[in-house]
Write an enzyme that holds these catalytic residues in place. Structure first.
Site, short mmCIF file in Angstrom:
data_model
loop_
_atom_site.label_atom_id
_atom_site.label_comp_id
_atom_site.label_asym_id
_atom_site.label_seq_id
_atom_site.Cartn_x
_atom_site.Cartn_y
_atom_site.Cartn_z
N CYS A 185 -39.20 -23.64 49.73
CA CYS A 185 -38.45 -24.63 50.51
C CYS A 185 -39.09 -26.00 50.46
O CYS A 185 -38.47 -26.99 50.87
CB CYS A 185 -38.33 -24.17 51.96
SG CYS A 185 -37.85 -22.44 52.15
N CYS B 184 -31.49 -20.42 64.08
CA CYS B 184 -31.68 -20.30 62.63
C CYS B 184 -30.84 -21.34 61.89
O CYS B 184 -29.70 -21.61 62.27
CB CYS B 184 -31.24 -18.91 62.16
SG CYS B 184 -31.96 -17.52 63.08
N LYS C 113 -31.66 -27.39 60.87
CA LYS C 113 -30.83 -26.61 61.78
C LYS C 113 -29.38 -27.06 61.77
O LYS C 113 -28.46 -26.24 61.82
CB LYS C 113 -31.41 -26.74 63.21
CG LYS C 113 -30.58 -26.05 64.28
CD LYS C 113 -30.53 -24.56 64.09
CE LYS C 113 -29.42 -23.91 64.86
NZ LYS C 113 -28.08 -24.11 64.30
N HIS D 1 -29.88 -26.64 54.94
CA HIS D 1 -31.11 -26.32 54.22
C HIS D 1 -30.81 -25.81 52.81
O HIS D 1 -30.96 -24.62 52.53
CB HIS D 1 -31.91 -25.29 55.02
CG HIS D 1 -33.23 -24.93 54.43
ND1 HIS D 1 -33.96 -25.78 53.62
CD2 HIS D 1 -33.98 -23.78 54.54
CE1 HIS D 1 -35.09 -25.18 53.26
NE2 HIS D 1 -35.12 -23.98 53.79
#
Length: 409
Positions: A86, A209, A331, A335
């Site tokens: 990431c 998440c 959030k 992502h």
């Protein structure tokens, strides 16, 4: 050693785009970055490119960097793919800064992309899991939500952090993301919504998440020798820091912090000659809401164990002493793994250029980006600083910080 400057940045929208490809999303981000350069820039000016991507889904695993850069007309330009889970395009940005500081290049593209929405949920979990410790985490069935749930559980037990405090991170970031037209989940949520969502991995629920996303982001880094050609209002890359650690959570000495983030922040602060109190805003890696709380402590925004109180205080909200994730963060903004770090740089560029719209921080001088790979196997931190106009900065250097807290609480 040359100074490095951020002169432009752009991104595609983040979300699910079944009619787009990784190449077309990259083109959108690249063209937005080129168009954002105040005095103009031609793609032929670019000397080198770094492209971050995990390669989710197996598409073009080899030479995925040139696959996108040649598509936007950079054929023949040296291109390196960077993979650090990431943190891929955060590290691509670091590589771009290093290329400029070394004197090898004057204009460098730092970028990233990912397509994540065209697979089943099981396949997506697999590709997310490859950035965890393979033998003892992924192959034993542990998911990333499960790993961060362990972090949250220990932090709650050790420091009294509550589910409500986890949910307040989601509420804040959704409020910011609702003001960002590029955000995937650009809607507000109530504290009740964020607390009552279905459990994903106890104590984390759905609102704790981040989503899986498609998207791309690009940033343009140049040397001090050419920066005047492109802008009259330079943004200096004042500090860079990076760190690595054991990939598996079980291999580390702590569950309530990410040592790689701590090391990266210390190095970035030292290079920039500042501390966390000198920042005006920050983009933090909030793949889960507990990750943002851990980052508050790892980056020195508060003492160890006080992150819950910090989010409750309102200090990290837009208009607070240190706004965090004005973009909406992972959030709410989304992502897309390989694009996330470069996407944080896009928000910094908008904020320091005064072009962040409804989510604009008042007169920011310094901003920070914090990008984490996996559950903390790698981390990278950048500090960006807006300098005075080139015509008046020769003797005075950077302006002193004007803290919002000195004007209003």
């Amino acid at each position: 050693m040359s100074e490095a400057y951020l002169i432009g940045a752009g991104q595609s929208p983040y979300g699910s785009f079944p009619d787009e490809s990784y190449r077309s999303l990259f083109r959108t981000a690249f063209e937005a970055a080129i168009e954002s350069v105040p005095n103009g820039l031609e793609s032929s000016d670019i000397d080198e490119a770094f492209v971050g991507t995990l390669g989710v889904g197996g598409r073009q695993l080899g030479l995925s960097g040139p696959a996108v850069t040649e598509h936007v007309g950079l054929g023949g330009v040296p291109c390196t793919r960077v993979e650090n889970a990431c943190a891929a395009s955060g590290y691509a940005t670091r590589q771009a800064v290093q290329a400029v500081k070394s004197g090898m290049s004057d204009v460098v593209l730092a970028s990233g992309f990912e397509i994540m929405s065209d697979m089943s949920s099981d396949a997506t979990k697999y590709w997310l899991g490859v950035s965890g410790e393979t033998e003892w985490e992924r192959l034993s069935g542990t998911t990333f939500s499960g790993v961060y749930a362990q972090m949250a559980s220990v932090h709650m037990e050790q420091y009294g952090t509550t589910r409500e405090q986890l949910s307040r991170v989601a509420v804040k970031n959704h409020s910011n993301g609702a003001k960002n037209p590029h955000a995937q989940l650009n809607f507000e949520c109530s504290l009740e919504d964020a607390q009552s969502a279905p459990v994903v991995a106890d104590p984390l629920n759905l609102y704790h998440c981040c989503p899986t996303s498609d998207g791309a982001a690009c940033a343009l880094i140049v040397s001090e020798d050419v920066v005047d050609e492109y802008t009259d209002d330079p943004i200096r890359v004042a500090g860079v820091g990076a760190g690595s650690d054991d990939i598996g959570l079980f291999q580390r000495d702590t569950y309530t912090g990410i040592p790689a983030s701590q090391r990266a922040a210390e190095s970035a602060y030292e290079m920039a000659g500042i501390g966390p109190d000198d920042l005006d805003f920050a983009e933090l890696h909030d793949c889960f809401t507990i990750a943002e709380l851990l980052a508050y402590e790892d980056l020195g925004f508060c003492e160890r164990g006080e992150a819950g109180q910090l989010i409750e205080s309102g200090a990290t909200e837009l208009g607070g002493d240190l706004p965090v994730n004005t973009s909406g963060g992972l959030k709410s903004k989304g992502h897309p793994i390989g694009a996330t770090g470069a996407g944080q740089v896009v928000e910094v560029f908008k904020q320091l250029s005064g072009n962040a719209g409804e989510r604009q921080v008042e007169n920011p001088i310094r901003g920070l980006t914090h990008n984490v790979g996996g559950s903390g196997g790698a981390a990278v931190v950048h500090v960006f600083e807006r300098e005075e106009r080139r015509s008046s900065r020769n003797s005075s250097g950077p302006r002193p910080r004007e803290k919002e807290s000195e004007v209003s609480a």
